[in-house]
Design an enzyme around this catalytic site. Structure first.
Site, PDB file in Angstrom:
ATOM      1  N   GLY A  42       1.011  -1.230   0.077  1.00 22.47           N
ATOM      2  CA  GLY A  42       0.141   0.094  -0.108  1.00 22.47           C
ATOM      3  C   GLY A  42       0.812   1.521  -0.011  1.00 22.47           C
ATOM      4  CB  SER A  70      -7.620  -8.892  -0.154  1.00 21.93           C
ATOM      5  OG  SER A  70      -6.441  -9.516   0.316  1.00 21.93           O
ATOM      6  CG  LEU A  72      -5.538  -6.571  -6.999  1.00 29.14           C
ATOM      7  CD1 LEU A  72      -6.372  -7.005  -8.086  1.00 29.14           C
ATOM      8  CD2 LEU A  72      -4.229  -6.290  -7.229  1.00 29.14           C
ATOM      9  NE  ARG A  74      -3.485  -2.791   1.575  1.00 22.34           N
ATOM     10  CZ  ARG A  74      -4.030  -3.896   1.560  1.00 22.34           C
ATOM     11  NH1 ARG A  74      -5.352  -3.933   0.958  1.00 22.34           N
ATOM     12  NH2 ARG A  74      -3.329  -4.896   2.037  1.00 22.34           N
ATOM     13  CG  ASN A 132       6.517  -6.759   9.727  1.00 25.52           C
ATOM     14  OD1 ASN A 132       7.572  -6.547  10.570  1.00 25.52           O
ATOM     15  ND2 ASN A 132       6.530  -6.642   8.394  1.00 25.52           N
ATOM     16  CB  CYS A 172      16.605   7.055  14.613  1.00 25.53           C
ATOM     17  SG  CYS A 172      16.678   6.124  16.036  1.00 25.53           S
ATOM     18  CB  CYS A 189      -1.875  -3.059  14.014  1.00 22.31           C
ATOM     19  SG  CYS A 189      -1.660  -1.654  15.245  1.00 22.31           S
ATOM     20  CB  CYS A 247      18.509   6.612  20.900  1.00 25.24           C
ATOM     21  SG  CYS A 247      17.789   5.504  19.394  1.00 25.24           S
TER      22      CYS A 247
HETATM   23 ZN   LIG Z   1      17.551   7.000  17.906  1.00 25.20          ZN
END
Ligand SMILES: [Zn+2]
Length: 263
Positions: A42, A70, A72, A74, A132, A172, A189, A247
């Site tokens: 998509g 299914s 198609l 998007r 994902n 990030c 989701c 991070c």
């Molecule tokens: Zn980062």
């Protein structure tokens, strides 16, 4: 790629060469650049179509799946006659039909830790069109490690979010989200549905960012801010994102080797 644009290239790309911020030099940069689209779905469909049309010289496509009916609604790289065909094959056929001037290397595999670095090596920009969280975190950590700028996007129902990451310069994806959500939320989701045009809007923003980055825009990228789109009310809003010194991907506390980190 030669040092000059051909007459045919000048005509094909004339409407973007005319844009004062772009011009012939930027077009030559685009023709020489290499972008990798992860997922021919998509988000990846509209992104890849616009990148091919813009003349990105090498446009890699990664996807392990086959086209299903299914998809198609998007995934506009694929048509009804492509059902059952590997998505990378269908994508390559569509993209080279649109623009025979470009190379489309394909990778019919699931982008995972065993192959990610080998595939991504040498690309100048990554469009993450994966669906994902494991892949999204893997793309982030790998791009940060290799110093490749990328566009993150996520879509669900009538909503989407998008952000550009320039390693070493901007926050990030992991600065913002730390780690994948718990499995029960992920299941929700995947079962929640998506309006095709919402994927189109977000994928098109990703292509815009890729073109800007590859054309040499230093300012104005969607960095250090997450753009959130709500199609139900047709409103965009921005969330400021700060670089997290701790991070696990881009912080000074050391780099991680794995994207799967429950911490
Ligand atoms: Zn980062």
């Amino acid at each position: 790629m030669s040092e000059r644009l051909t007459t045919e290239q000048i005509e094909r790309y004339s409407r973007q060469i005319m844009v004062p911020d772009l011009g012939g030099k930027a077009q030559m940069r685009l023709c020489r650049s290499r972008a990798l689209v992860i997922g021919a779905g998509g988000l990846g469909s509209p992104a890849a179509l616009y990148l091919a049309a813009a003349g990105i010289g090498t446009l890699g496509i990664v996807d392990a799946d086959k086209v299903e009916l299914s998809n198609l609604q998007r995934q506009i790289l694929h048509a009804t006659a492509d059902i059952g065909r590997p998505k990378v094959e269908s994508a390559k056929a569509t993209l080279t039909k649109l623009n025979p001037d470009i190379e489309v290397p394909t990778f019919a595999v699931r982008f995972d830790e065993s192959n990610a670095e080998k595939i991504a090596q040498g690309f100048d920009f990554i469009v993450d069109g994966s669906d994902n969280f494991d892949t999204k975190f893997l793309v982030n950590d790998l791009a940060v490690k290799l110093g490749i700028a990328f566009s993150h996007a996520g879509i669900m129902r009538l909503q989407g979010q998008v952000m550009t990451v320039v390693p070493g310069k901007s926050a990030c994806y992991r600065c913002l989200f730390k780690a994948p959500p718990p499995p029960e939320e992920i299941l929700n989701c995947q079962a929640s549905g998506i309006l095709g045009a919402v994927a189109g809007t977000l994928g098109t923003i990703q292509a815009t960012e890729a073109v800007k980055y590859l054309a040499g825009f230093e300012d104005g990228l969607l960095t250090d801010r997450l753009l959130v789109y709500d199609a139900k009310t047709l409103r965009f809003r921005e969330v400021e994102v700060r670089r997290d010194p701790h991070c696990a991907a881009c912080g000074t506390g050391g780099r991680m080797s794995s994207s799967i980190d429950p911490a």
